[in-house]
Design a protein around this motif. Structure first.
Motif, PDB file in Angstrom:
ATOM      1  N   PRO A  28       0.806  -1.229   0.000  1.00 34.21           N
ATOM      2  CA  PRO A  28       0.000   0.000   0.000  1.00 34.21           C
ATOM      3  C   PRO A  28       0.842   1.284   0.000  1.00 34.21           C
ATOM      4  O   PRO A  28       0.410   2.306  -0.525  1.00 34.21           O
ATOM      5  N   ASP A  29       2.061   1.223   0.539  1.00 32.99           N
ATOM      6  CA  ASP A  29       2.922   2.408   0.529  1.00 32.99           C
ATOM      7  C   ASP A  29       3.715   2.550  -0.761  1.00 32.99           C
ATOM      8  O   ASP A  29       4.508   3.472  -0.905  1.00 32.99           O
ATOM      9  N   GLY A  30       3.520   1.637  -1.719  1.00 29.96           N
ATOM     10  CA  GLY A  30       4.134   1.744  -3.035  1.00 29.96           C
ATOM     11  C   GLY A  30       5.416   0.960  -3.232  1.00 29.96           C
ATOM     12  O   GLY A  30       5.959   0.932  -4.333  1.00 29.96           O
ATOM     13  N   ARG A  42      -2.758 -18.102  -6.344  1.00 30.52           N
ATOM     14  CA  ARG A  42      -4.173 -17.753  -6.145  1.00 30.52           C
ATOM     15  C   ARG A  42      -4.411 -17.206  -4.738  1.00 30.52           C
ATOM     16  O   ARG A  42      -5.098 -16.201  -4.556  1.00 30.52           O
ATOM     17  N   GLU A  43      -3.829 -17.865  -3.735  1.00 27.92           N
ATOM     18  CA  GLU A  43      -3.989 -17.417  -2.351  1.00 27.92           C
ATOM     19  C   GLU A  43      -3.376 -16.037  -2.136  1.00 27.92           C
ATOM     20  O   GLU A  43      -3.953 -15.184  -1.469  1.00 27.92           O
ATOM     21  N   HIS A  78      -3.713 -10.336  -1.161  1.00 27.56           N
ATOM     22  CA  HIS A  78      -3.165  -9.016  -1.510  1.00 27.56           C
ATOM     23  C   HIS A  78      -4.273  -8.055  -1.928  1.00 27.56           C
ATOM     24  O   HIS A  78      -4.310  -6.921  -1.469  1.00 27.56           O
ATOM     25  N   PHE A  79      -5.200  -8.504  -2.775  1.00 33.08           N
ATOM     26  CA  PHE A  79      -6.227  -7.594  -3.261  1.00 33.08           C
ATOM     27  C   PHE A  79      -7.307  -7.330  -2.219  1.00 33.08           C
ATOM     28  O   PHE A  79      -7.889  -6.263  -2.199  1.00 33.08           O
ATOM     29  N   SER A  80      -7.562  -8.263  -1.314  1.00 31.81           N
ATOM     30  CA  SER A  80      -8.529  -7.977  -0.257  1.00 31.81           C
ATOM     31  C   SER A  80      -7.918  -6.977   0.734  1.00 31.81           C
ATOM     32  O   SER A  80      -8.607  -6.081   1.223  1.00 31.81           O
ATOM     33  N   CYS A 120      -9.245  -3.052   1.403  1.00 29.02           N
ATOM     34  CA  CYS A 120      -9.528  -2.586   2.768  1.00 29.02           C
ATOM     35  C   CYS A 120      -8.737  -1.316   3.059  1.00 29.02           C
ATOM     36  O   CYS A 120      -9.229  -0.405   3.703  1.00 29.02           O
ATOM     37  N   ALA A 121      -7.514  -1.253   2.584  1.00 33.83           N
ATOM     38  CA  ALA A 121      -6.662  -0.083   2.852  1.00 33.83           C
ATOM     39  C   ALA A 121      -7.189   1.149   2.119  1.00 33.83           C
ATOM     40  O   ALA A 121      -7.109   2.255   2.631  1.00 33.83           O
ATOM     41  N   THR A 122      -7.754   0.978   0.930  1.00 35.05           N
ATOM     42  CA  THR A 122      -8.232   2.136   0.180  1.00 35.05           C
ATOM     43  C   THR A 122      -9.625   2.576   0.627  1.00 35.05           C
ATOM     44  O   THR A 122      -9.966   3.732   0.514  1.00 35.05           O
TER      45      THR A 122
END
Length: 64
Positions: A26-28, A48-49, A54-56, A60-62
């Protein structure tokens, strides 16, 4: 020009003969995740896991 896919693609990391994928935190910052032996079912499952986690976490962070 085709737009860039938001999903990272796994690749063969030749020195270790493992599949790997590079994701952004999330911090780039970029982070390499090793998935397992190249072409194995374990590596595909771990990919897949990792994508789901990562995308969940990113959504949540955004959101909050």
């Amino acid at each position: 020009m085709r737009p860039k896919s938001p999903f990272p693609k796994s690749y063969l990391h030749k020195p270790t003969n493992q599949d790997a994928v590079v994701v952004r935190d999330p911090d780039g910052k970029r982070r390499t995740i090793y998935l397992g032996a190249h072409g194995s079912a374990e590596a595909k499952q771990r990919c897949r896991e990792m994508m789901a986690a990562h995308f969940s976490a990113a959504s949540c962070a955004t959101v909050g």
